[in-house]
Write a protein that holds these residues in place. Structure first.
Motif, short mmCIF file in Angstrom:
data_model
loop_
_atom_site.label_atom_id
_atom_site.label_comp_id
_atom_site.label_asym_id
_atom_site.label_seq_id
_atom_site.Cartn_x
_atom_site.Cartn_y
_atom_site.Cartn_z
N VAL A 145 61.96 88.22 22.00
CA VAL A 145 61.66 88.62 20.63
C VAL A 145 62.25 90.00 20.45
O VAL A 145 62.08 90.87 21.31
N SER A 146 62.95 90.19 19.34
CA SER A 146 63.52 91.51 19.06
C SER A 146 63.27 91.88 17.60
O SER A 146 63.05 91.02 16.75
N ILE A 147 63.33 93.19 17.35
CA ILE A 147 63.07 93.73 16.02
C ILE A 147 64.40 94.13 15.39
O ILE A 147 65.18 94.88 15.98
N LYS A 148 64.65 93.62 14.19
CA LYS A 148 65.87 93.95 13.46
C LYS A 148 65.73 95.31 12.77
O LYS A 148 64.62 95.78 12.54
N HIS A 149 66.87 95.90 12.43
CA HIS A 149 66.93 97.16 11.67
C HIS A 149 66.19 98.29 12.38
O HIS A 149 65.57 99.12 11.73
N GLN A 150 66.28 98.32 13.68
CA GLN A 150 65.61 99.33 14.50
C GLN A 150 66.69 100.22 15.12
O GLN A 150 67.70 99.73 15.60
N THR A 151 66.49 101.52 15.13
CA THR A 151 67.41 102.42 15.80
C THR A 151 67.07 102.43 17.29
O THR A 151 65.94 102.74 17.66
N PRO A 152 68.04 102.08 18.15
CA PRO A 152 67.73 102.00 19.58
C PRO A 152 67.64 103.37 20.23
O PRO A 152 68.25 104.34 19.77
N LYS A 153 66.87 103.41 21.30
CA LYS A 153 66.78 104.58 22.15
C LYS A 153 67.59 104.30 23.43
O LYS A 153 67.93 103.16 23.71
N ARG A 154 67.85 105.34 24.17
CA ARG A 154 68.58 105.17 25.42
C ARG A 154 67.84 104.19 26.33
O ARG A 154 66.63 104.25 26.46
N PHE A 155 68.58 103.27 26.91
CA PHE A 155 68.14 102.24 27.85
C PHE A 155 67.40 101.07 27.18
O PHE A 155 66.94 100.17 27.87
N ASP A 156 67.29 101.08 25.85
CA ASP A 156 66.77 99.89 25.17
C ASP A 156 67.73 98.73 25.39
O ASP A 156 68.95 98.92 25.50
N ILE A 157 67.19 97.53 25.43
CA ILE A 157 68.01 96.32 25.48
C ILE A 157 68.21 95.89 24.02
O ILE A 157 67.26 95.82 23.25
N VAL A 158 69.48 95.64 23.67
CA VAL A 158 69.81 95.31 22.29
C VAL A 158 70.58 94.00 22.19
O VAL A 158 71.24 93.58 23.14
N PHE A 182 85.22 96.50 25.53
CA PHE A 182 85.44 96.35 24.09
C PHE A 182 85.17 97.62 23.29
O PHE A 182 85.34 97.65 22.08
N GLY A 183 84.75 98.68 23.94
CA GLY A 183 84.59 99.95 23.25
C GLY A 183 83.20 100.19 22.70
O GLY A 183 82.25 99.48 23.02
N PHE A 184 83.11 101.21 21.87
CA PHE A 184 81.84 101.60 21.28
C PHE A 184 81.34 100.54 20.30
O PHE A 184 82.12 99.81 19.72
N VAL A 185 80.04 100.50 20.12
CA VAL A 185 79.41 99.56 19.20
C VAL A 185 78.83 100.36 18.04
O VAL A 185 78.07 101.31 18.26
N SER A 186 79.20 99.99 16.82
CA SER A 186 78.66 100.71 15.66
C SER A 186 77.22 100.28 15.40
O SER A 186 76.80 99.20 15.80
N LYS A 187 76.50 101.12 14.70
CA LYS A 187 75.11 100.79 14.36
C LYS A 187 75.05 99.48 13.57
O LYS A 187 74.14 98.68 13.74
N ALA A 188 76.07 99.23 12.74
CA ALA A 188 76.11 98.00 11.94
C ALA A 188 76.24 96.75 12.81
O ALA A 188 75.82 95.67 12.41
N GLU A 189 76.81 96.89 14.01
CA GLU A 189 76.98 95.74 14.91
C GLU A 189 75.73 95.45 15.72
O GLU A 189 75.63 94.42 16.36
N LEU A 190 74.76 96.37 15.72
CA LEU A 190 73.51 96.16 16.43
C LEU A 190 72.60 95.29 15.58
O LEU A 190 72.21 95.66 14.48
N GLU A 191 72.28 94.13 16.09
CA GLU A 191 71.44 93.17 15.37
C GLU A 191 69.96 93.50 15.50
O GLU A 191 69.22 93.44 14.53
N SER A 192 69.52 93.82 16.73
CA SER A 192 68.10 94.04 16.95
C SER A 192 67.86 94.69 18.31
O SER A 192 68.73 94.73 19.16
N VAL A 193 66.63 95.19 18.48
CA VAL A 193 66.20 95.81 19.73
C VAL A 193 65.15 94.89 20.36
O VAL A 193 64.15 94.55 19.73
N VAL A 194 65.38 94.52 21.61
CA VAL A 194 64.48 93.59 22.31
C VAL A 194 63.17 94.29 22.64
O VAL A 194 63.17 95.40 23.18
#
Length: 191
Positions: free
Chosen positions: A51-64, A166-178
């Protein structure tokens, strides 16, 4: 007679409201994801459900969960290593962020040694995480993680296709935080 039907309408209305809330929640706020592959071993195994939460800003070491940059209809599950503005390098299996050595307790030593031993039979790998800095990687070629972007890696560094490729991931490409693994039941836990 009207009083007998009134509770039925209330229950029906309540069920409709609950259905709309659950549907909206799962569509816009909560995601149900299935692990596919070995790149997050030993933390996550193929077939596990999250289960993951959408529209969440991740912290270091979060699984996304993120949109795979090369095939935008596919999703990847990775760990956030670098936040915007961070410098990152790995030297002799040690992660350095902003000039500080950082422990990675999610990388299990026994698993890493076993995977490295098996991998060395077919490839010439000397470490579990190959040495790199952001400026040395063809995919990043920057000294720091740019604003609005993240650097992600899989926990199984020998097989993971991640920001090193594949390089850096933009915030827009992050779907959710697990936040939770619920299947299998014997492996249920929060993140």
């Amino acid at each position: 007679m009207a009083s007998q039907h009134q509770p039925t309408w209330r229950w029906l209305l309540l069920l409709v409201v609950v259905f709309i809330a659950v549907f909206s929640g799962t569509r816009y706020f909560i995601a149900n994801d299935i692990v596919d592959g070995t790149s997050m071993q030993p933390t996550l195994q193929s077939g596990e459900r999250l289960v993951s939460i959408k529209h969440q800003t991740p912290k270091r070491f979060d699984i996304v969960v993120l949109t795979e940059p090369v095939a935008p209809h596919a999703l990847f599950i990775k760990r956030v290593i670098g936040l915007p503005g961070d410098t990152i390098k790995v030297v002799d299996d040690q992660l350095w962020i902003n000039g500080q050595r950082v422990n990675e307790p999610y990388l299990k030593t026994a698993f890493a040694k076993q995977e490295l031993k098996q991998f060395q039979r077919a490839h010439a790998a000397a470490t579990f995480t190959a040495n790199f800095s952001l400026s040395q990687l063809k995919a990043t070629r920057a000294k720091k993680v740019p604003a609005g972007h993240y650097f992600v890696m899989g926990d199984n560094r020998l097989v993971s296709y991640d920001s090193r490729g594949f390089g850096f991931v933009s915030k827009a490409e992050l779907e959710s935080v697990v936040i939770w693994r619920y299947w299998p039941l014997t492996q249920m836990r929060g993140f």
